[in-house]
Design an enzyme around this catalytic site. Sequence first.
Site, PDB file in Angstrom:
ATOM      1  N   SER A 146       1.120   3.399   2.730  1.00 36.74           N
ATOM      2  CA  SER A 146      -0.097   2.988   3.423  1.00 36.74           C
ATOM      3  C   SER A 146      -0.294   3.865   4.649  1.00 36.74           C
ATOM      4  CB  SER A 146       0.042   1.526   3.865  1.00 36.74           C
ATOM      5  OG  SER A 146      -0.948   1.157   4.799  1.00 36.74           O
ATOM      6  N   TYR A 159       5.399  -4.618   8.717  1.00 38.68           N
ATOM      7  CA  TYR A 159       4.737  -3.880   7.637  1.00 38.68           C
ATOM      8  C   TYR A 159       4.681  -2.391   7.965  1.00 38.68           C
ATOM      9  CZ  TYR A 159       1.256  -3.157   3.913  1.00 38.68           C
ATOM     10  OH  TYR A 159       0.588  -2.750   2.782  1.00 38.68           O
TER      11      TYR A 159
END
Length: 264
Positions: A146, A159
Amino acid sequence: MNSQNFAGKTALVTGSSIGIGRAAAISLAKRGASVVVNYRSQPEKAAEVVETIEKSGGKAIAVQGDVSDLAAVQNLVEQAVAKFGSLDVAVSNAAYSDRQRYFEADLEGFRRTIDVTMWGAFHLLHAATQQMLEQGNGGAITLVSSPHAFIPAPKAMAYNMSKAAIDHMAKTAAIEVAEFGIRVNICQPGWTDTPGERKFASEETLQSSGAKIPLGRLGTPEEMGEAIAYLCDPENSYMTGATLLVDGGISLPWWGNRGSAAPG
């Protein structure tokens, strides 16, 4: 991309009952792969993915497993081989995320994010590599990362950490297994219109925020699935340790966003 480039190959996609994982599983199946659809807690959604693939003439099975558990991931690989005879493509897509400032975070959720997102990726990388080495025919592994890997988005420390680790994990693995013909690449989807995004934002927020992305919208799961299939495609056999960023320009400098002026 040749529609049958994956004919005779078996692909395993973690977290593929919904969202990007679902789209990746369908994209690979359309190109001839037999697919293992992994899910943790939504068997009906996984069954729907299998049905979609089979209706298009493909082959698929659904296998439950929590990727934070190495033994469960090893079982996914074993099921792929038992059903289809080999494992040729592995896609680590499963992820989890809680959104809180780190100093206020529920540490159980913080650890769960890392266990699923980082360790889950490593578990698949480890188990898939061992199987591919045993087969001796090389293979393709894609880890879904990501822009969070390099953008310190607030309220997402666990995350962010996990995705940054995935990038280094993939590049290190690519060096270590290149001599065996195993390719390891990274896909970095940007803000994508998936069911998981509804955990953090309303439909109205997603649409209004998407309009501010340089390309003017959120990405679709299908676009990300195509990018993942591209990285795994045998035609792209000279790609390893590569990062494919598919984010609509969201990671461009802030002055690249719609309606903003460049500094200076």
